[in-house]
Write a protein that holds these residues in place. Structure first.
Motif, PDB file in Angstrom:
ATOM      1  N   LEU A 115      -9.278  70.227 115.318  1.00 51.09           N
ATOM      2  CA  LEU A 115      -7.868  70.138 115.688  1.00 51.09           C
ATOM      3  C   LEU A 115      -7.622  70.602 117.120  1.00 51.09           C
ATOM      4  O   LEU A 115      -6.790  70.034 117.844  1.00 51.09           O
ATOM      5  CB  LEU A 115      -7.025  70.973 114.711  1.00 51.09           C
ATOM      6  CG  LEU A 115      -7.010  70.481 113.253  1.00 51.09           C
ATOM      7  CD1 LEU A 115      -6.219  71.441 112.378  1.00 51.09           C
ATOM      8  CD2 LEU A 115      -6.419  69.071 113.166  1.00 51.09           C
ATOM      9  N   VAL A 116      -8.327  71.644 117.537  1.00 46.38           N
ATOM     10  CA  VAL A 116      -8.163  72.129 118.904  1.00 46.38           C
ATOM     11  C   VAL A 116      -8.687  71.098 119.898  1.00 46.38           C
ATOM     12  O   VAL A 116      -8.224  70.992 121.033  1.00 46.38           O
ATOM     13  CB  VAL A 116      -8.878  73.483 119.078  1.00 46.38           C
ATOM     14  CG1 VAL A 116      -8.916  73.918 120.533  1.00 46.38           C
ATOM     15  CG2 VAL A 116      -8.167  74.550 118.256  1.00 46.38           C
ATOM     16  N   GLY A 117      -9.654  70.316 119.463  1.00 44.15           N
ATOM     17  CA  GLY A 117     -10.187  69.274 120.321  1.00 44.15           C
ATOM     18  C   GLY A 117     -11.282  69.775 121.250  1.00 44.15           C
ATOM     19  O   GLY A 117     -11.253  69.486 122.451  1.00 44.15           O
ATOM     20  N   THR A 118     -12.224  70.533 120.714  1.00 40.89           N
ATOM     21  CA  THR A 118     -13.333  71.032 121.538  1.00 40.89           C
ATOM     22  C   THR A 118     -14.249  69.918 121.989  1.00 40.89           C
ATOM     23  O   THR A 118     -14.958  70.058 122.974  1.00 40.89           O
ATOM     24  CB  THR A 118     -14.156  72.052 120.734  1.00 40.89           C
ATOM     25  OG1 THR A 118     -14.684  71.399 119.566  1.00 40.89           O
ATOM     26  CG2 THR A 118     -13.282  73.227 120.305  1.00 40.89           C
ATOM     27  N   GLY A 119     -14.302  68.832 121.254  1.00 42.90           N
ATOM     28  CA  GLY A 119     -15.177  67.729 121.627  1.00 42.90           C
ATOM     29  C   GLY A 119     -16.578  67.859 121.070  1.00 42.90           C
ATOM     30  O   GLY A 119     -17.354  66.898 121.115  1.00 42.90           O
ATOM     31  N   ASP A 120     -16.923  69.039 120.539  1.00 44.01           N
ATOM     32  CA  ASP A 120     -18.271  69.228 119.998  1.00 44.01           C
ATOM     33  C   ASP A 120     -18.397  68.678 118.583  1.00 44.01           C
ATOM     34  O   ASP A 120     -19.479  68.297 118.144  1.00 44.01           O
ATOM     35  CB  ASP A 120     -18.645  70.715 120.008  1.00 44.01           C
ATOM     36  CG  ASP A 120     -18.731  71.257 121.430  1.00 44.01           C
ATOM     37  OD1 ASP A 120     -19.103  70.457 122.329  1.00 44.01           O
ATOM     38  OD2 ASP A 120     -18.430  72.437 121.626  1.00 44.01           O
ATOM     39  N   VAL A 121     -17.317  68.688 117.818  1.00 44.39           N
ATOM     40  CA  VAL A 121     -17.357  68.213 116.437  1.00 44.39           C
ATOM     41  C   VAL A 121     -16.208  67.248 116.216  1.00 44.39           C
ATOM     42  O   VAL A 121     -15.228  67.234 116.972  1.00 44.39           O
ATOM     43  CB  VAL A 121     -17.255  69.397 115.437  1.00 44.39           C
ATOM     44  CG1 VAL A 121     -18.475  70.282 115.500  1.00 44.39           C
ATOM     45  CG2 VAL A 121     -15.986  70.205 115.696  1.00 44.39           C
ATOM     46  N   ASN A 122     -16.317  66.476 115.158  1.00 45.92           N
ATOM     47  CA  ASN A 122     -15.253  65.540 114.811  1.00 45.92           C
ATOM     48  C   ASN A 122     -15.026  65.573 113.308  1.00 45.92           C
ATOM     49  O   ASN A 122     -15.646  66.358 112.582  1.00 45.92           O
ATOM     50  CB  ASN A 122     -15.584  64.129 115.297  1.00 45.92           C
ATOM     51  CG  ASN A 122     -16.963  63.686 114.807  1.00 45.92           C
ATOM     52  OD1 ASN A 122     -17.419  64.092 113.739  1.00 45.92           O
ATOM     53  ND2 ASN A 122     -17.621  62.846 115.601  1.00 45.92           N
ATOM     54  N   GLY A 123     -14.148  64.710 112.813  1.00 42.62           N
ATOM     55  CA  GLY A 123     -13.820  64.693 111.394  1.00 42.62           C
ATOM     56  C   GLY A 123     -15.002  64.364 110.520  1.00 42.62           C
ATOM     57  O   GLY A 123     -15.132  64.893 109.405  1.00 42.62           O
ATOM     58  N   THR A 124     -15.887  63.511 111.007  1.00 41.39           N
ATOM     59  CA  THR A 124     -17.081  63.177 110.232  1.00 41.39           C
ATOM     60  C   THR A 124     -17.958  64.400 110.017  1.00 41.39           C
ATOM     61  O   THR A 124     -18.504  64.623 108.933  1.00 41.39           O
ATOM     62  CB  THR A 124     -17.880  62.066 110.941  1.00 41.39           C
ATOM     63  OG1 THR A 124     -17.043  60.934 111.136  1.00 41.39           O
ATOM     64  CG2 THR A 124     -19.106  61.684 110.133  1.00 41.39           C
ATOM     65  N   ALA A 125     -18.092  65.222 111.060  1.00 40.48           N
ATOM     66  CA  ALA A 125     -18.896  66.440 110.947  1.00 40.48           C
ATOM     67  C   ALA A 125     -18.297  67.393 109.919  1.00 40.48           C
ATOM     68  O   ALA A 125     -19.028  68.033 109.141  1.00 40.48           O
ATOM     69  CB  ALA A 125     -19.003  67.109 112.311  1.00 40.48           C
ATOM     70  N   VAL A 126     -16.956  67.507 109.911  1.00 41.13           N
ATOM     71  CA  VAL A 126     -16.302  68.376 108.931  1.00 41.13           C
ATOM     72  C   VAL A 126     -16.557  67.853 107.516  1.00 41.13           C
ATOM     73  O   VAL A 126     -16.853  68.627 106.590  1.00 41.13           O
ATOM     74  CB  VAL A 126     -14.788  68.450 109.218  1.00 41.13           C
ATOM     75  CG1 VAL A 126     -14.088  69.270 108.142  1.00 41.13           C
ATOM     76  CG2 VAL A 126     -14.542  69.063 110.576  1.00 41.13           C
ATOM     77  N   PHE A 127     -16.448  66.550 107.334  1.00 41.85           N
ATOM     78  CA  PHE A 127     -16.672  65.952 106.018  1.00 41.85           C
ATOM     79  C   PHE A 127     -18.110  66.194 105.545  1.00 41.85           C
ATOM     80  O   PHE A 127     -18.346  66.571 104.393  1.00 41.85           O
ATOM     81  CB  PHE A 127     -16.376  64.454 106.085  1.00 41.85           C
ATOM     82  CG  PHE A 127     -16.617  63.738 104.792  1.00 41.85           C
ATOM     83  CD1 PHE A 127     -15.705  63.814 103.750  1.00 41.85           C
ATOM     84  CD2 PHE A 127     -17.777  62.996 104.606  1.00 41.85           C
ATOM     85  CE1 PHE A 127     -15.918  63.161 102.556  1.00 41.85           C
ATOM     86  CE2 PHE A 127     -18.014  62.349 103.409  1.00 41.85           C
ATOM     87  CZ  PHE A 127     -17.088  62.419 102.384  1.00 41.85           C
ATOM     88  N   MET A 128     -19.085  65.996 106.440  1.00 40.28           N
ATOM     89  CA  MET A 128     -20.484  66.196 106.077  1.00 40.28           C
ATOM     90  C   MET A 128     -20.776  67.664 105.784  1.00 40.28           C
ATOM     91  O   MET A 128     -21.486  67.989 104.823  1.00 40.28           O
ATOM     92  CB  MET A 128     -21.386  65.693 107.201  1.00 40.28           C
ATOM     93  CG  MET A 128     -21.337  64.189 107.405  1.00 40.28           C
ATOM     94  SD  MET A 128     -22.433  63.624 108.723  1.00 40.28           S
ATOM     95  CE  MET A 128     -24.027  64.119 108.060  1.00 40.28           C
ATOM     96  N   LEU A 129     -20.209  68.554 106.602  1.00 35.73           N
ATOM     97  CA  LEU A 129     -20.423  69.984 106.351  1.00 35.73           C
ATOM     98  C   LEU A 129     -19.842  70.390 105.003  1.00 35.73           C
ATOM     99  O   LEU A 129     -20.464  71.159 104.247  1.00 35.73           O
ATOM    100  CB  LEU A 129     -19.786  70.807 107.467  1.00 35.73           C
ATOM    101  CG  LEU A 129     -19.879  72.329 107.298  1.00 35.73           C
ATOM    102  CD1 LEU A 129     -21.327  72.788 107.324  1.00 35.73           C
ATOM    103  CD2 LEU A 129     -19.063  73.054 108.361  1.00 35.73           C
ATOM    104  N   THR A 130     -18.663  69.878 104.683  1.00 30.81           N
ATOM    105  CA  THR A 130     -18.047  70.204 103.391  1.00 30.81           C
ATOM    106  C   THR A 130     -18.920  69.743 102.235  1.00 30.81           C
ATOM    107  O   THR A 130     -19.131  70.471 101.259  1.00 30.81           O
ATOM    108  CB  THR A 130     -16.659  69.553 103.289  1.00 30.81           C
ATOM    109  OG1 THR A 130     -15.841  69.983 104.380  1.00 30.81           O
ATOM    110  CG2 THR A 130     -15.988  69.907 101.972  1.00 30.81           C
ATOM    111  N   GLY A 131     -19.444  68.531 102.343  1.00 27.96           N
ATOM    112  CA  GLY A 131     -20.330  68.022 101.288  1.00 27.96           C
ATOM    113  C   GLY A 131     -21.572  68.871 101.124  1.00 27.96           C
ATOM    114  O   GLY A 131     -21.981  69.178  99.996  1.00 27.96           O
ATOM    115  N   TRP A 132     -22.181  69.258 102.257  1.00 29.59           N
ATOM    116  CA  TRP A 132     -23.381  70.087 102.188  1.00 29.59           C
ATOM    117  C   TRP A 132     -23.085  71.440 101.542  1.00 29.59           C
ATOM    118  O   TRP A 132     -23.855  71.924 100.698  1.00 29.59           O
ATOM    119  CB  TRP A 132     -23.956  70.303 103.587  1.00 29.59           C
ATOM    120  CG  TRP A 132     -24.839  69.189 104.042  1.00 29.59           C
ATOM    121  CD1 TRP A 132     -24.563  68.228 104.963  1.00 29.59           C
ATOM    122  CD2 TRP A 132     -26.168  68.916 103.576  1.00 29.59           C
ATOM    123  NE1 TRP A 132     -25.610  67.374 105.100  1.00 29.59           N
ATOM    124  CE2 TRP A 132     -26.619  67.765 104.271  1.00 29.59           C
ATOM    125  CE3 TRP A 132     -27.002  69.524 102.650  1.00 29.59           C
ATOM    126  CZ2 TRP A 132     -27.876  67.217 104.059  1.00 29.59           C
ATOM    127  CZ3 TRP A 132     -28.259  68.981 102.433  1.00 29.59           C
ATOM    128  CH2 TRP A 132     -28.687  67.843 103.127  1.00 29.59           C
TER     129      TRP A 132
END
Length: 391
Positions: free
Chosen positions: A128-145
């Protein structure tokens, strides 16, 4: 060239596994941070902070067995700060993931879920802050893991808890089996000894010869009782033996019970009919113990003088009855004894039935029916009723 035996290769376990994982992650994180330092000479302070956090997080992992929750939170927070300082996607996240799995495997599901939620919220905030290092896909994958890791840990905890409960149940069943065997062995022989001792005291002055016979019977009964007791306790000590060292009691030894009861003043007659083929070991043992307990009850409670033991071996079941001419069924609940309950449990464990009550001419009768399959087929419950003296 030396031959490599793959079967001897073993992955580290326990504290060594924690040390190995922490060491591997630290080396990989160091390589990543080294590349960052080489590309940007002005990032020395940031790299130093990242290095410090990576070392601290990896060093905390081996302490998780002593402080599981504290180490879990430290690795989660430390890894989050590390990713805020570092511009490389290093492998440090493996450390909190391992801590989460360990917590879930220990049954600390709430703590592991809370830490996983903090990790997901932190990464989501970065998106949400927009760091540019991560995106929504990364959040989704991390949640699944993280969900998978916590679920696997909870499954591991459930399997371990089930195995422990099963082991406790087996131990309880074994204690009950041992208690039942000792009750049968000691109760029968001690009852006979008690009757003979009372008889000897009564006859000592009036008829010394008969008193001597009673004392001889006591000697023989105590010898038999000690022999069975040694056999029972001997098997409990020799748990590593592949085969028993003493034969299992069975109906082939019913003459010993008759002799023991005769020394206690009972006139016992055995009537056998049906086939003569060997019975399955569990059925043979159960029948022997039921006859033994019935004779013991006749000696202790009934005041009977005559007992008839009837045994019929059918093709698929064994039926037996023990009838005496004592005081009848009113004694079945006396003194809170567990003899009849134990006999019933033996019969029911093999799929049979046992009933007690008054005989046709008063007295007391024990009736039992135990089915058994072909000798080549297994018997349900037989493993739990094998005699300790013979395995």
């Amino acid at each position: 060239m030396p031959h490599l035996d793959a079967t001897r290769l073993r992955l580290p376990t326990g504290p060594r596994a924690d040390l190995a994982l922490a060491g591997i992650v630290l080396v990989l994180a160091g390589v990543a941070e080294g590349q960052r330092l080489g590309s940007d000479r002005g990032a020395t302070a940031s790299v130093a902070g990242s290095w410090f956090l990576a070392v601290a997080v990896c060093a905390a992992l081996p302490l998780r067995r002593r402080y599981p929750v504290a180490v879990g939170w430290f690795t989660v927070v430390g890894t989050g700060v590390y990713y805020l300082l570092s511009t490389v996607d290093g492998p440090l996240v493996l450390v909190p993931v391992a801590a989460l799995y360990a917590l879930a495997a220990q049954g600390r599901t709430r703590a592991s879920v809370a830490m996983a939620a903090v990790m997901v919220i932190g990464v989501g905030a970065g998106v949400l802050v927009g760091t540019g290092d991560v995106n929504g896909t990364a959040v989704f994958m991390l949640t699944g893991w993280l969900v998978a890791v916590v679920a696997l840990g909870a499954m591991r905890h459930g399997r371990v808890a089930y195995a422990e409960e099963e082991a406790r149940l087996r131990a309880t069943q074994e204690r009950l089996r041992i208690a039942r065997e000792l009750h049968d062995v000691i109760g029968h022989n001690m009852s006979m000894i008690h009757v003979q001792a009372s008889s000897a005291l009564h006859r000592l002055r009036k008829d010394p010869a008969q008193a001597q016979e009673a004392l001889t019977a006591i000697k023989q009964g105590s010898k038999e009782g000690l022999r069975e007791l040694r056999a029972t306790l001997g098997v409990l000590r020799q748990v590593d033996e592949e085969a028993p060292t003493a034969p299992s009691p069975g109906l082939s030894r019913i003459d010993e019970l008759v002799s023991s009861a005769a020394r206690a003043g009972l006139d016992v007659r055995v009537e056998q009919s049906g086939g003569r083929s060997p019975l399955p070991a569990a059925v043979d043992l159960a029948a022997y113990r039921i006859v033994q307990e019935s004779l013991t009850n006749a000696v202790r409670h009934s005041g009977a003088g005559h007992v008839v033991v009837s045994i019929h071996r059918g093709e698929r079941e064994l039926t037996l009855s023990v009838r005496d001419d004592g005081r009848g069924a009113t004694r079945s609940g006396r003194e809170g004894g567990s003899g009849i309950a134990g006999m019933t449990e033996r019969a029911q464990a093999l799929g049979g039935t046992l009933s007690t009550g008054s005989g046709s001419a008063d007295g007391f009768v024990v009736r039992c029916r135990i089915p058994f399959p072909d000798h080549h087929e297994p018997i349900g419950g037989a493993a739990d009723d094998q005699d300790p003296a013979g395995g």
